[in-house]
Design an enzyme around this catalytic site. Structure first.
Site, PDB file in Angstrom:
ATOM      1  N   ASP A 210       5.043  97.610  -1.512  1.00 36.51           N
ATOM      2  CA  ASP A 210       5.927  98.614  -0.939  1.00 36.51           C
ATOM      3  C   ASP A 210       5.320  99.992  -0.684  1.00 36.51           C
ATOM      4  O   ASP A 210       5.415 100.520   0.405  1.00 36.51           O
ATOM      5  CB  ASP A 210       7.155  98.773  -1.831  1.00 36.51           C
ATOM      6  CG  ASP A 210       7.963  97.493  -1.945  1.00 36.51           C
ATOM      7  OD1 ASP A 210       7.407  96.415  -1.668  1.00 36.51           O
ATOM      8  OD2 ASP A 210       9.144  97.557  -2.308  1.00 36.51           O
ATOM      9  N   LYS A 211       4.760 100.627  -1.692  1.00 39.36           N
ATOM     10  CA  LYS A 211       4.230 101.982  -1.521  1.00 39.36           C
ATOM     11  C   LYS A 211       2.725 101.957  -1.341  1.00 39.36           C
ATOM     12  O   LYS A 211       2.122 102.981  -0.997  1.00 39.36           O
ATOM     13  CB  LYS A 211       4.578 102.857  -2.736  1.00 39.36           C
ATOM     14  CG  LYS A 211       6.025 102.792  -3.156  1.00 39.36           C
ATOM     15  CD  LYS A 211       6.983 103.094  -2.014  1.00 39.36           C
ATOM     16  CE  LYS A 211       8.418 102.777  -2.353  1.00 39.36           C
ATOM     17  NZ  LYS A 211       8.692 101.360  -2.670  1.00 39.36           N
TER      18      LYS A 211
ATOM     19  N   CYS B 137       7.240  89.528  -1.647  1.00 40.68           N
ATOM     20  CA  CYS B 137       8.525  88.815  -1.704  1.00 40.68           C
ATOM     21  C   CYS B 137       8.941  88.288  -0.339  1.00 40.68           C
ATOM     22  O   CYS B 137       8.720  88.924   0.686  1.00 40.68           O
ATOM     23  CB  CYS B 137       9.595  89.708  -2.297  1.00 40.68           C
ATOM     24  SG  CYS B 137       9.235  90.196  -3.999  1.00 40.68           S
TER      25      CYS B 137
ATOM     26  N   GLU C 181      14.708 103.336  -6.362  1.00 42.16           N
ATOM     27  CA  GLU C 181      15.464 102.375  -5.556  1.00 42.16           C
ATOM     28  C   GLU C 181      16.680 101.887  -6.336  1.00 42.16           C
ATOM     29  O   GLU C 181      16.604 101.670  -7.545  1.00 42.16           O
ATOM     30  CB  GLU C 181      14.583 101.177  -5.183  1.00 42.16           C
ATOM     31  CG  GLU C 181      13.492 101.524  -4.204  1.00 42.16           C
ATOM     32  CD  GLU C 181      12.669 100.327  -3.766  1.00 42.16           C
ATOM     33  OE1 GLU C 181      11.945 100.453  -2.782  1.00 42.16           O
ATOM     34  OE2 GLU C 181      12.752  99.265  -4.415  1.00 42.16           O
TER      35      GLU C 181
ATOM     36  N   SER D  76      15.785  99.275  -2.075  1.00 38.97           N
ATOM     37  CA  SER D  76      14.815  98.223  -1.810  1.00 38.97           C
ATOM     38  C   SER D  76      15.083  97.656  -0.424  1.00 38.97           C
ATOM     39  O   SER D  76      16.210  97.690   0.075  1.00 38.97           O
ATOM     40  CB  SER D  76      14.959  97.120  -2.858  1.00 38.97           C
ATOM     41  OG  SER D  76      14.401  95.916  -2.405  1.00 38.97           O
TER      42      SER D  76
END
Length: 553
Positions: free
Chosen positions: A120-121, A191, A444, A470
């Protein structure tokens, strides 16, 4: 070559001596030095295999006559960090990653770099660094995880998060929750839905910084290893060509990426990351650009959480290039890419291997899933500087909603009330002091939104926050409310029972309280000061609003 600053001429004999101490030969001193920036870690499923991906990259670099040097960055798994204090470190890690890459690339004077990343980041941090240091750069994203299989259907991590709420409400047993826990995440990769990690991989490809097809090539697919090797070979050519990151990525590239984002129903976190990446490329990307393009970009594919398709379905349908082919009349086709070809040339060369799957999974512009793109930016007296929602994952009846506020000053307070069953149909859950400064760190809210979904309230309860979500969140969940409560934003003035009006089609978010009453509340307002030490204390002092991408000021 830039690396000659460290290795050429008599004055650099000490430097060469140190390089020889790590095995560099005289003949290699004459070749391009290529950094392999690897975010491999044993903490994250999306990264657990990146050591092997990096080996393939290094093989490609050697094949093409370069010398690879590998170093690592940090990485936080948002899923493991979810629901507790650890999530406060996720977004701030983006800048830490960027800084460490800059330090290594500039300190060692690398000629080019291949960035091996996922999740994600971490991918945004790599992209920001690419813009900042502006040398030849290619990104190899690690690829999605295959979906799990439970109750005769594919599933993913979000099913486990939502299973917590379902278990609490009695809809499923603890045994079923354990079954989901055991079977939903089945190995390496990010994911399995269009959550933030895979969204950012798609953005990377759409920006032109990955090879075509890289974003959806799965972690366990040999195709990923071949693309890694090809990326290693290509970076050496790019060094020779002088094709740096800023020569590829322009304002028009970001427009292309946003259109792809909107068409695939990507994560709302792109409204933080793309402006932050643009900033490091010396460009400005206002939040309003998402609304502007959303009005003319249809939503074309129903990917989890906004549909029933998984990333493996998207891959078999052709991935990002298939979406770009659908959007061809709306894209800036003359933009450069790391292939050395333009966006248009890459699309022309793209071949649909599975036409039936392509037609089933990806709709046409003429008959889209939704006429507008997946993300909407809402403004109003509750969010003067903006807020964001993934409208493609909202039930039609909740696109407009008016209800009483249930106010919480932290995620934990809200979660406790939700799991006790004290949130009722029609309520608007307000979670504040979770913004970039207020948290600090802008956590999140996947745990509370998933609990609401798991308890069967997703089509009757809204949630608004100055925190974020998220990419797995679905439902009427509005985040990034700016200004945040900590900075005196109107969300900090909401009282229990106040009426909140949400109107996504009209892009409005309103607190139905008179300006006179709000002014009285402002006089008495004092922000909640949450304790922050170390890195988070420094972060609070320098981070900007979510409406500006939460960049450092």
């Amino acid at each position: 070559m830039r690396s000659d600053n460290t290795k050429k001429g008599d004055a650099r004999a000490p430097n060469r001596s140190l390089l020889k101490a790590i095995g560099v030969t005289d003949s290699e001193m004459k070749k391009p030095f290529i950094a392999v920036v690897n975010s491999w870690t044993e903490f994250i499923p999306g990264h657990i295999h990146l050591d092997k991906v990096a080996e393939a990259v290094k093989a490609g670099i050697r094949n093409a006559g370069g010398v690879p040097f590998e170093f690592h960055t940090i990485g936080v798994c948002d899923g493991i960090a979810m629901g507790h204090e650890g999530m406060k470190y996720s977004l701030p890690s983006r800048e830490a990653i960027e800084d460490t890459i800059e330090i290594m690339i500039q300190g060692q004077q690398m000629d080019g770099m291949v960035m091996v990343t996922s999740c994600d980041k971490i991918t945004p941090g790599h992209l920001m660094a690419a813009g900042r240091v502006d040398i030849p750069a290619i990104v190899v994203t690690g690829g999605p995880m295959l979906p799990g299989f439970v109750d005769d259907k594919y599933t993913d991590l979000v099913s486990v998060f939502e299973g917590v709420g379902s278990c609490q409400s009695g809809a499923v047993s603890s045994e079923k929750l354990k079954q989901l826990e055991d079977l939903c995440c089945c190995g390496a990769g990010s994911c399995a839905g269009m959550f933030t990690a895979n969204t950012m991989a798609c953005m990377t490809e759409a920006l032109g910084l990955s090879l075509p097809g890289c974003a959806t090539a799965h972690a366990v697919d040999a195709k990923k290893m071949r693309m890694a090797k090809e990326s290693g070979e290509r970076i050496v050519e790019m060094v020779s060509e002088g094709l740096t990151a800023r020569k590829i990525v322009t304002d028009k590239s970001f427009e292309n990426a946003i259109r792809v984002d909107l068409a695939v129903g990507g994560s709302t976190n792109t409204t933080l990351h793309l402006p932050a990446i643009a900033h490091e490329f010396g460009l400005e990307l206002p939040l309003e650009k998402f609304n502007e393009l959303s009005k003319t970009t249809p939503h074309l594919i129903g990917l989890r959480p906004g549909g029933e398709n998984f990333m493996i379905d998207f891959e078999r349908a052709g991935g990002v290039q298939a979406i770009m082919k659908r959007l061809v009349t709306k894209l800036n086709l003359d933009e450069k890419t790391i292939t050395g070809k333009t966006v248009g040339e890459n699309i022309d060369e793209f071949v649909i291997v599975n036409p039936k799957t392509n037609a089933r999974v990806i709709t046409t512009i003429e008959e889209p899933l939704h006429e507008e793109g997946g993300i909407a930016v809402l403004k109003g007296n509750l969010a003067p500087d903006g807020s964001v929602v993934k409208q493609s994952a909202v039930h039609e009846k909740m696109l407009r909603h008016t209800g009483p506020a249930r106010v919480f000053d932290s995620e934990e307070e809200a979660m406790e009330t939700i799991l006790k069953g004290d949130i009722k149909s029609g309520d608007v859950v307000v979670i504040r002091y979770e913004g970039p400064k207020g948290g600090p760190g802008m956590r999140e809210m996947l745990s509370p939104t998933s609990a609401i979904a798991g308890m069967g309230l997703i089509d009757s309860v809204a949630l608004i926050t100055d925190g974020r979500f998220s990419g797995g969140t679905r439902g009427p969940c509005i985040g990034h409310i700016s200004p945040e409560a900590y900075e005196g934003g109107p969300i900090g003035l909401i009282q229990e029972g106040d009426i909140i009006e949400i109107d996504m089609p009209e892009r409005r978010l309103e607190l139905k309280v008179s300006e006179e009453d709000l002014e009285k509340r402002r006089v008495l307002f004092k922000p909640v000061e949450k304790e922050a030490t170390g890195y988070l204390s420094r972060y609070r002092k320098i981070v900007s609003s979510a409406s500006k991408g939460a960049i450092r000021e």
